[in-house]
Design a protein around this motif. Structure first.
Motif, PDB file in Angstrom:
ATOM      1  N   VAL A 149     -12.485 -30.714  -8.549  1.00 21.60           N
ATOM      2  CA  VAL A 149     -11.815 -32.018  -8.593  1.00 21.60           C
ATOM      3  C   VAL A 149     -12.667 -33.096  -9.250  1.00 21.60           C
ATOM      4  N   ASP A 150     -11.991 -34.193  -9.630  1.00 19.75           N
ATOM      5  CA  ASP A 150     -12.709 -35.310 -10.236  1.00 19.75           C
ATOM      6  C   ASP A 150     -13.489 -36.087  -9.174  1.00 19.75           C
ATOM      7  N   LYS A 151     -14.306 -37.031  -9.620  1.00 28.14           N
ATOM      8  CA  LYS A 151     -15.197 -37.752  -8.707  1.00 28.14           C
ATOM      9  C   LYS A 151     -14.426 -38.538  -7.650  1.00 28.14           C
ATOM     10  N   GLU A 152     -13.345 -39.192  -8.043  1.00 29.46           N
ATOM     11  CA  GLU A 152     -12.580 -39.986  -7.080  1.00 29.46           C
ATOM     12  C   GLU A 152     -12.013 -39.104  -5.972  1.00 29.46           C
ATOM     13  N   SER A 153     -11.528 -37.939  -6.356  1.00 25.46           N
ATOM     14  CA  SER A 153     -11.019 -36.996  -5.356  1.00 25.46           C
ATOM     15  C   SER A 153     -12.153 -36.489  -4.468  1.00 25.46           C
ATOM     16  N   LYS A 180     -10.494 -31.606 -12.132  1.00 27.83           N
ATOM     17  CA  LYS A 180     -11.291 -32.050 -13.267  1.00 27.83           C
ATOM     18  C   LYS A 180     -10.592 -31.637 -14.559  1.00 27.83           C
ATOM     19  N   SER A 181     -10.740 -32.459 -15.564  1.00 27.55           N
ATOM     20  CA  SER A 181     -10.063 -32.170 -16.827  1.00 27.55           C
ATOM     21  C   SER A 181     -10.578 -30.896 -17.491  1.00 27.55           C
ATOM     22  N   ASN A 182     -11.838 -30.560 -17.239  1.00 27.21           N
ATOM     23  CA  ASN A 182     -12.425 -29.403 -17.911  1.00 27.21           C
ATOM     24  C   ASN A 182     -12.666 -28.225 -16.972  1.00 27.21           C
ATOM     25  N   THR A 183     -12.075 -28.258 -15.795  1.00 27.37           N
ATOM     26  CA  THR A 183     -12.352 -27.179 -14.850  1.00 27.37           C
ATOM     27  C   THR A 183     -11.554 -25.928 -15.194  1.00 27.37           C
ATOM     28  N   ARG A 233     -15.388 -29.942  -4.400  1.00 28.10           N
ATOM     29  CA  ARG A 233     -16.073 -31.027  -5.093  1.00 28.10           C
ATOM     30  C   ARG A 233     -16.913 -30.502  -6.265  1.00 28.10           C
TER      31      ARG A 233
END
Length: 252
Positions: A57-61, A99-102, A53
């Motif tokens: 991953v993104d918030k929804e995940s 996440k797009s920027n991870t 988290r």
């Protein structure tokens, strides 16, 4: 089993003290061993979930991960729910989206999701055994072990994540070593269960180390050795507490 344990025993800088094994063999200490083992399985799942988290991953995940753990945490922290229903709840209902920027890859997500699923399965298995042995869950205080390791984690990234992964490796490796130490001294039902855990625990420690090196910007050998010294001191030194990961008991 010896072949499986060989790399673990080389990785750890000390063996479990004989005094801990003697205390763990005492039938009166079985409840605290099983309850602490139960909590350790949940904490291992929580730690892996936190890493996904926070870093991957993104918030929804992330919200889906929280929902996955919720019934297990509710049982322990609120004493609500029927533990027998947990076998049907050990499912992640959503694919994990990075996440797009991870900067951290799918490998971190995949390995940690598998680890969570296995730790929650082990959590359920411990509950089954506690039920068979007539041992009721009760709150117990955590031992010094994990906190003693984590206080040495660096405060800046990506070094903090690397250190957390190395700590995770030591916790899994020590768990594996202790299951092997305990197995010959308990009844067959419990001994077989401990032996059955060895393979997954051994893989978990290797996964943590591999991820740590992949993420790190430098060779992690020195950090691994550093945490090995910290871990060995916590395991081999005198400890007034007695838990699954405690040190040498000051009294049996």
């Amino acid at each position: 089993m010896d072949k499986l344990l060989e790399p673990i025993n080389q990785f750890l800088q000390c063996e479990t003290p004989n005094s801990w094994i003697e205390a763990a063999k005492d039938p009166k200490n079985l409840p605290v061993i099983l309850i602490d083992h139960l909590i350790c399985e949940l904490k291992a799942a929580q730690s892996a979930m936190f890493l996904i988290r926070k870093y991957a991953v993104d918030k929804e995940s992330g919200d889906a991960l929280l929902e996955w753990l919720k019934p297990f945490e509710t049982l322990i922290y609120k004493r609500e729910g029927d533990w027998r229903e947990l076998a049907d709840k050990n499912k992640l209902t959503k694919s994990m989206i990075p996440k797009s920027n991870t900067p951290y890859g799918q490998d971190l997500i995949d390995k940690m999701v598998i680890l969570i699923k296995e730790e929650l399965h082990h959590f359920y298995q411990v509950l089954e055994i506690m039920d068979e042995y007539g041992i009721e869950y009760q709150s117990i205080t955590p031992c010094r072990y994990a906190k003693g390791m984590l206080r040495n984690v660096k405060t800046y990234e990506p070094d903090a994540l690397v250190d957390k992964l190395i700590v995770g490796a030591y916790i899994e490796a020590r768990s594996c070593e202790r299951f092997a130490k305990l197995a010959p001294h308990v009844d067959r039902r419990l001994g077989d269960f401990y032996v059955s855990l060895l393979r997954s625990e051994a893989r978990h420690y290797q996964d943590y180390l591999k991820l740590a090196q992949e993420i790190s910007e430098f060779d992690i050998t020195e950090r691994v050795a550093f945490f090995g010294e910290v871990e060995a001191e916590l395991i081999s030194s005198s400890d007034e507490d007695f838990k699954f990961h405690s040190g040498a008991p000051t009294h049996l």
